[in-house]
Motif scaffolding. Structure first.
Motif, PDB file in Angstrom:
ATOM      1  N   ASP A   1      43.803  56.329  52.129  1.00  0.00           N
ATOM      2  CA  ASP A   1      42.600  55.902  51.406  1.00  0.00           C
ATOM      3  C   ASP A   1      42.363  56.592  50.061  1.00  0.00           C
ATOM      4  N   GLU A   2      42.545  57.914  50.030  1.00  0.00           N
ATOM      5  CA  GLU A   2      42.197  58.667  48.814  1.00  0.00           C
ATOM      6  C   GLU A   2      43.059  58.272  47.622  1.00  0.00           C
ATOM      7  N   ILE A   3      44.256  57.779  47.874  1.00  0.00           N
ATOM      8  CA  ILE A   3      45.153  57.481  46.741  1.00  0.00           C
ATOM      9  C   ILE A   3      45.514  55.995  46.668  1.00  0.00           C
ATOM     10  N   ARG A   4      44.772  55.161  47.393  1.00  0.00           N
ATOM     11  CA  ARG A   4      45.090  53.725  47.393  1.00  0.00           C
ATOM     12  C   ARG A   4      44.394  52.986  46.255  1.00  0.00           C
ATOM     13  N   PHE A   5      45.079  51.993  45.712  1.00  0.00           N
ATOM     14  CA  PHE A   5      44.408  51.040  44.835  1.00  0.00           C
ATOM     15  C   PHE A   5      43.663  50.028  45.718  1.00  0.00           C
ATOM     16  N   GLY A   6      44.289  49.685  46.842  1.00  0.00           N
ATOM     17  CA  GLY A   6      43.643  48.787  47.799  1.00  0.00           C
ATOM     18  C   GLY A   6      43.989  47.326  47.598  1.00  0.00           C
ATOM     19  N   ASP A   7      44.103  46.907  46.357  1.00  0.00           N
ATOM     20  CA  ASP A   7      44.507  45.510  46.137  1.00  0.00           C
ATOM     21  C   ASP A   7      45.295  45.437  44.835  1.00  0.00           C
ATOM     22  N   ASN A   8      46.140  44.444  44.776  1.00  0.00           N
ATOM     23  CA  ASN A   8      47.050  44.375  43.633  1.00  0.00           C
ATOM     24  C   ASN A   8      46.436  43.728  42.393  1.00  0.00           C
ATOM     25  N   ASP A   9      45.242  43.125  42.530  1.00  0.00           N
ATOM     26  CA  ASP A   9      44.548  42.661  41.320  1.00  0.00           C
ATOM     27  C   ASP A   9      44.193  43.895  40.484  1.00  0.00           C
ATOM     28  N   THR A  10      43.601  44.892  41.149  1.00  0.00           N
ATOM     29  CA  THR A  10      43.241  46.136  40.465  1.00  0.00           C
ATOM     30  C   THR A  10      44.495  46.839  39.943  1.00  0.00           C
ATOM     31  N   LEU A  11      45.486  46.965  40.814  1.00  0.00           N
ATOM     32  CA  LEU A  11      46.731  47.635  40.402  1.00  0.00           C
ATOM     33  C   LEU A  11      47.319  46.973  39.153  1.00  0.00           C
ATOM     34  N   SER A  12      47.346  45.650  39.138  1.00  0.00           N
ATOM     35  CA  SER A  12      47.988  44.967  38.000  1.00  0.00           C
ATOM     36  C   SER A  12      47.201  45.186  36.707  1.00  0.00           C
ATOM     37  N   ALA A  13      45.871  45.257  36.820  1.00  0.00           N
ATOM     38  CA  ALA A  13      45.067  45.494  35.615  1.00  0.00           C
ATOM     39  C   ALA A  13      45.304  46.912  35.100  1.00  0.00           C
ATOM     40  N   ILE A  14      45.450  47.856  36.028  1.00  0.00           N
ATOM     41  CA  ILE A  14      45.706  49.238  35.609  1.00  0.00           C
ATOM     42  C   ILE A  14      47.097  49.336  34.964  1.00  0.00           C
ATOM     43  N   VAL A  15      48.060  48.671  35.564  1.00  0.00           N
ATOM     44  CA  VAL A  15      49.413  48.670  34.992  1.00  0.00           C
ATOM     45  C   VAL A  15      49.388  48.036  33.593  1.00  0.00           C
ATOM     46  N   ALA A  16      48.637  46.944  33.451  1.00  0.00           N
ATOM     47  CA  ALA A  16      48.551  46.278  32.131  1.00  0.00           C
ATOM     48  C   ALA A  16      48.020  47.258  31.084  1.00  0.00           C
TER      49      ALA A  16
ATOM     50  N   ARG B   1      46.029  36.377  54.577  1.00  0.00           N
ATOM     51  CA  ARG B   1      47.213  37.195  54.316  1.00  0.00           C
ATOM     52  C   ARG B   1      47.048  38.120  53.114  1.00  0.00           C
ATOM     53  N   GLY B   2      46.337  37.674  52.085  1.00  0.00           N
ATOM     54  CA  GLY B   2      46.151  38.522  50.903  1.00  0.00           C
ATOM     55  C   GLY B   2      44.952  39.425  51.085  1.00  0.00           C
ATOM     56  N   THR B   3      44.718  40.293  50.093  1.00  0.00           N
ATOM     57  CA  THR B   3      43.552  41.160  50.193  1.00  0.00           C
ATOM     58  C   THR B   3      42.520  40.827  49.125  1.00  0.00           C
ATOM     59  N   GLY B   4      42.966  40.271  48.012  1.00  0.00           N
ATOM     60  CA  GLY B   4      42.038  40.043  46.901  1.00  0.00           C
ATOM     61  C   GLY B   4      41.311  38.720  47.032  1.00  0.00           C
ATOM     62  N   GLY B   5      40.098  38.634  46.526  1.00  0.00           N
ATOM     63  CA  GLY B   5      39.409  37.355  46.379  1.00  0.00           C
ATOM     64  C   GLY B   5      39.050  37.263  44.919  1.00  0.00           C
ATOM     65  N   MET B   6      38.046  36.473  44.559  1.00  0.00           N
ATOM     66  CA  MET B   6      37.673  36.359  43.154  1.00  0.00           C
ATOM     67  C   MET B   6      37.009  37.657  42.666  1.00  0.00           C
ATOM     68  N   ALA B   7      36.314  38.358  43.579  1.00  0.00           N
ATOM     69  CA  ALA B   7      35.618  39.581  43.163  1.00  0.00           C
ATOM     70  C   ALA B   7      36.598  40.629  42.608  1.00  0.00           C
ATOM     71  N   THR B   8      37.751  40.790  43.257  1.00  0.00           N
ATOM     72  CA  THR B   8      38.723  41.783  42.753  1.00  0.00           C
ATOM     73  C   THR B   8      39.327  41.307  41.415  1.00  0.00           C
ATOM     74  N   LYS B   9      39.353  39.982  41.229  1.00  0.00           N
ATOM     75  CA  LYS B   9      39.894  39.464  39.958  1.00  0.00           C
ATOM     76  C   LYS B   9      38.919  39.728  38.803  1.00  0.00           C
ATOM     77  N   ILE B  10      37.633  39.651  39.116  1.00  0.00           N
ATOM     78  CA  ILE B  10      36.638  39.964  38.080  1.00  0.00           C
ATOM     79  C   ILE B  10      36.673  41.468  37.768  1.00  0.00           C
ATOM     80  N   ALA B  11      36.866  42.279  38.812  1.00  0.00           N
ATOM     81  CA  ALA B  11      36.996  43.734  38.586  1.00  0.00           C
ATOM     82  C   ALA B  11      38.219  43.992  37.702  1.00  0.00           C
ATOM     83  N   ALA B  12      39.288  43.248  37.943  1.00  0.00           N
ATOM     84  CA  ALA B  12      40.509  43.399  37.132  1.00  0.00           C
ATOM     85  C   ALA B  12      40.223  43.000  35.677  1.00  0.00           C
ATOM     86  N   ALA B  13      39.431  41.931  35.499  1.00  0.00           N
ATOM     87  CA  ALA B  13      39.107  41.476  34.131  1.00  0.00           C
ATOM     88  C   ALA B  13      38.349  42.569  33.374  1.00  0.00           C
TER      89      ALA B  13
END
Ligand code: GLU
Length: 261
Positions: free
Chosen positions: A145-160, A212-224
């Motif tokens: 938990d302490e080092i997780r991104f949790g979902d790849n929408d967030t991870l991809s925005a951070i990588v970007a 099967r996935g973890t992200g919904g639209m909310a994680t995509k808005i967080a990524a934006a």
């Protein structure tokens, strides 16, 4: 002009529900097509970073689990099995089009630790400079938990942000952001442009993702929001029509484009 027409460095994120069937097994037709289109985009002179999900789902089906893994050790074991299966498939298909891939597995501590972040950035920059495609996922097998991104929408925005990409494209199982939930409301309208993330956008984003996935639209808005902070444009397009990647990059109307006003 769409920010994607002139984008030179692009992060493309593909989610579990776009890469696998309901059985959890790999959708080979989809991955093959994705690798071909990314290879073609790369041939046209753009740089691509691929952020992929699917490790846990693919691993679980490969291990013969007949349920979604629940416990942390189960998820971590499934990710370990699935990640190498995924890389095997990516490597094989990209090689067919004469492109090389490099696996990058990240945990959240790259954000907090300057030293780790610098190493991650240097590695990705070197890979890109060599013309290799970085294929990124969360390091699910060791992430707690302490080092997780949790979902790849967030991870991809951070990588970007880390690689100073011009654009992030989220390939989703939906056409983009709608003004109400299109599953419940047949009159829901696609929002084609978002210039700021305000209360209205947050409210229409809702929450649900697929099983099967973890992200919904909310994680995509967080990524934006993360993208807006780093000066990167973002788009959500439907992965069931992968040629939409060409539409987006060639300036034709598709999905939802997020560009800070
Ligand atoms: N990292 C997870 C996996 O590869 C997926 C996370 C997500 O889909 O957002 O299975």
């Amino acid at each position: 002009m769409s920010p994607f027409e002139k984008a030179e460095r692009i992060v493309i994120k593909v989610g579990t529900s776009s890469l696998t069937y309901d059985t959890g097994m790999v959708n080979l037709r989809q991955i093959e097509k994705l690798c071909k289109i990314i290879s073609d985009i790369k041939n046209s002179g753009r740089q691509i970073v691929l952020v992929t999900s699917g490790a846990i789902a693919v691993g679980a089906s490969k291990m013969g689990l007949n349920h979604k893994p629940h416990t942390i050790p189960e998820k971590q074991a499934a990710a370990a099995v699935g990640q190498c299966e995924l890389m095997y498939i990516y490597d094989k298909h990209f090689l067919e089009y004469h492109h090389k891939v490099a696996q990058i597995l990240l945990t959240r501590d790259i954000i907090e630790s300057d030293e780790r972040r610098t190493h991650a950035v240097n590695t990705m920059e070197t890979i890109l400079a060599q013309g290799v495609i970085p294929v990124v996922n969360e390091n699910d097998s060791i992430a707690v938990d302490e080092i997780r991104f949790g979902d790849n929408d967030t991870l991809s925005a951070i990588v970007a942000g880390l690689v100073r990409a011009d654009g992030l494209i989220l390939l989703s199982d939906i056409d983009g952001l709608f003004d109400s939930n299109p599953h419940d409301n047949p009159n829901a309208k696609l929002i084609s442009r978002v210039g700021k993330i305000d209360g209205y956008i947050e409210s229409v984003a809702g929450g649900a993702g697929t099983d099967r996935g973890t992200g919904g639209m909310a994680t995509k808005i967080a990524a934006a929001k993360i993208c807006f902070d780093s000066g990167c444009a973002m788009a959500i397009i439907n992965s069931s029509h992968l040629e939409g990647l060409y539409d987006l990059l060639e300036g034709r109307e598709t999905g939802t484009i997020f560009e800070k006003e």
